[in-house]
Design a protein around this motif. Sequence first.
Motif, PDB file in Angstrom:
ATOM      1  N   SER B  99     -50.855   9.853  55.500  1.00  0.00           N
ATOM      2  CA  SER B  99     -49.788  10.803  55.682  1.00  0.00           C
ATOM      3  C   SER B  99     -48.666   9.816  54.726  1.00  0.00           C
ATOM      4  O   SER B  99     -47.577  10.655  54.198  1.00  0.00           O
ATOM      5  CB  SER B  99     -49.024  10.652  57.256  1.00  0.00           C
ATOM      6  N   ALA B 100     -48.497   8.670  54.610  1.00  0.00           N
ATOM      7  CA  ALA B 100     -47.466   7.971  53.848  1.00  0.00           C
ATOM      8  C   ALA B 100     -47.685   8.179  52.592  1.00  0.00           C
ATOM      9  O   ALA B 100     -46.657   8.346  51.843  1.00  0.00           O
ATOM     10  CB  ALA B 100     -48.012   6.368  54.076  1.00  0.00           C
ATOM     11  N   TYR B 102     -48.980  11.056  51.058  1.00  0.00           N
ATOM     12  CA  TYR B 102     -48.197  12.537  50.845  1.00  0.00           C
ATOM     13  C   TYR B 102     -46.809  12.427  51.106  1.00  0.00           C
ATOM     14  O   TYR B 102     -46.146  13.169  50.361  1.00  0.00           O
ATOM     15  CB  TYR B 102     -48.755  13.449  51.905  1.00  0.00           C
ATOM     16  N   GLU B 103     -46.218  11.694  51.886  1.00  0.00           N
ATOM     17  CA  GLU B 103     -44.732  11.544  52.170  1.00  0.00           C
ATOM     18  C   GLU B 103     -44.124  10.972  50.863  1.00  0.00           C
ATOM     19  O   GLU B 103     -43.194  11.480  50.312  1.00  0.00           O
ATOM     20  CB  GLU B 103     -44.439  10.811  53.383  1.00  0.00           C
ATOM     21  N   ARG B 104     -44.918  10.042  50.194  1.00  0.00           N
ATOM     22  CA  ARG B 104     -44.252   9.518  48.999  1.00  0.00           C
ATOM     23  C   ARG B 104     -44.282  10.527  47.968  1.00  0.00           C
ATOM     24  O   ARG B 104     -43.497  10.485  46.876  1.00  0.00           O
ATOM     25  CB  ARG B 104     -45.162   8.266  48.433  1.00  0.00           C
ATOM     26  N   PRO B 108     -44.487  15.998  53.381  1.00  0.00           N
ATOM     27  CA  PRO B 108     -44.900  15.500  54.825  1.00  0.00           C
ATOM     28  C   PRO B 108     -45.727  16.513  55.388  1.00  0.00           C
ATOM     29  O   PRO B 108     -45.964  17.749  54.938  1.00  0.00           O
ATOM     30  CB  PRO B 108     -43.360  15.777  55.252  1.00  0.00           C
ATOM     31  N   ASN B 109     -46.412  15.999  56.445  1.00  0.00           N
ATOM     32  CA  ASN B 109     -47.271  16.831  57.293  1.00  0.00           C
ATOM     33  C   ASN B 109     -48.418  17.263  56.651  1.00  0.00           C
ATOM     34  O   ASN B 109     -48.851  18.553  56.851  1.00  0.00           O
ATOM     35  CB  ASN B 109     -46.372  18.062  58.012  1.00  0.00           C
ATOM     36  N   HIS B 110     -49.102  16.767  55.519  1.00  0.00           N
ATOM     37  CA  HIS B 110     -50.219  17.233  54.827  1.00  0.00           C
ATOM     38  C   HIS B 110     -51.335  16.978  55.398  1.00  0.00           C
ATOM     39  O   HIS B 110     -51.310  15.783  56.107  1.00  0.00           O
ATOM     40  CB  HIS B 110     -49.948  16.635  53.420  1.00  0.00           C
TER      41      HIS B 110
END
Lengths: 200, 200
Positions: B99-100, B102-104, B108-110
Amino acid sequence: MQSSRHVVVPPQSGRSMRVGRGDLIRIIDPKGQQVSDLWAFSTGEKLDWLSTSQTRDITERLFPKPGDHFYSAAGKVMLTLIEDGSPGPHDMLYPACDSALYERAGLPNHPNCRDNLMKALAAEGIDLPFAPDPVDLFQNSLPQPDGTLVVEASINPPGGYVTLRAEQDLLLVVTACSVDHHPTNGDACTEIEVEITPAA
Amino acid sequence: MQSSRHVVVPPQSGRSMRVGRGDLIRIIDPKGQQVSDLWAFSTGEKLDWLSTSQTRDITERLFPKPGDHFYSAAGKVMLTLIEDGSPGPHDMLYPACDSALYERAGLPNHPNCRDNLMKALAAEGIDLPFAPDPVDLFQNSLPQPDGTLVVEASINPPGGYVTLRAEQDLLLVVTACSVDHHPTNGDACTEIEVEITPAA
């Protein structure tokens, strides 16, 4: 102003140390050719630890260079390599040496960095069910062009060092690597010194 | 004689499967260019898992070739790469996407391989406090001569596969990698298929 702290890690052993955000940590190889395994943990609400694979992924590099951060398993910045007072390289590909490695070499009950990590963590009240891969400072194990890996003798001269900055409050564990049946640490296992200078 | 089992891992998901010692496991990329993360666990008295760093250390190679074993955190042989019916390469340097990551990337929530691993383990009643690094089958991320790392689009053709032999009774987790914002998996996230042929 707080004064610097000085920690000696005797040959084939490990030590833990708490550092605060902004502190400078100099890891010194006084006699030369001595590999030092480095781990970092954040011990807040959720235990987190320096991850060499996350660091490779995020920095897009096999090996660290000055200015690079070391990242945690959760992708947080833990440390920055401020200065490299050594010729390098610093390995981020190998696990810690462990009892299984020495048993394969016919050396049961040999001191090893994994046990030294676990002992240092136990003394801090931390029971980790696995050993994260360390940063192997001063370890000379660059991959060959064909993808093979060989650990050569360290080329770090006496007094070679790295300086890191803590980007969080951290528990560090530093070992003086125990390998004495292979050229990794030159002709002898020697001590590692750590100088911690508080944030200004 | 037992017949083969066939498991489909839908796009951006993961599946667990129990295999016995001697079983052959073929992991197939039916549409091509799809990375598949592979984990292996022994779930006996002491939980153990495939370790890419132990595998690099013991095989003295960055990347696996036919005949090579994959080793566990405790240094035990878990799997053997029997046949490589793909052009490779197979990465052993990256962590699972999480998740980190995809957040970068602003996502989010990928779906991500780490969550898919953890869900698959939870369904097996295993609560692991961390995600081991996977073998990233078909992932095209060879390091450059200067030590930089870039993940390029997979070059695996439709139907490209690897065949592994289980050297212990194992729990395997296989994912179809979730990356869809970067060329890793070509133009689309597609399914992975697994064929398990029992030991003769």
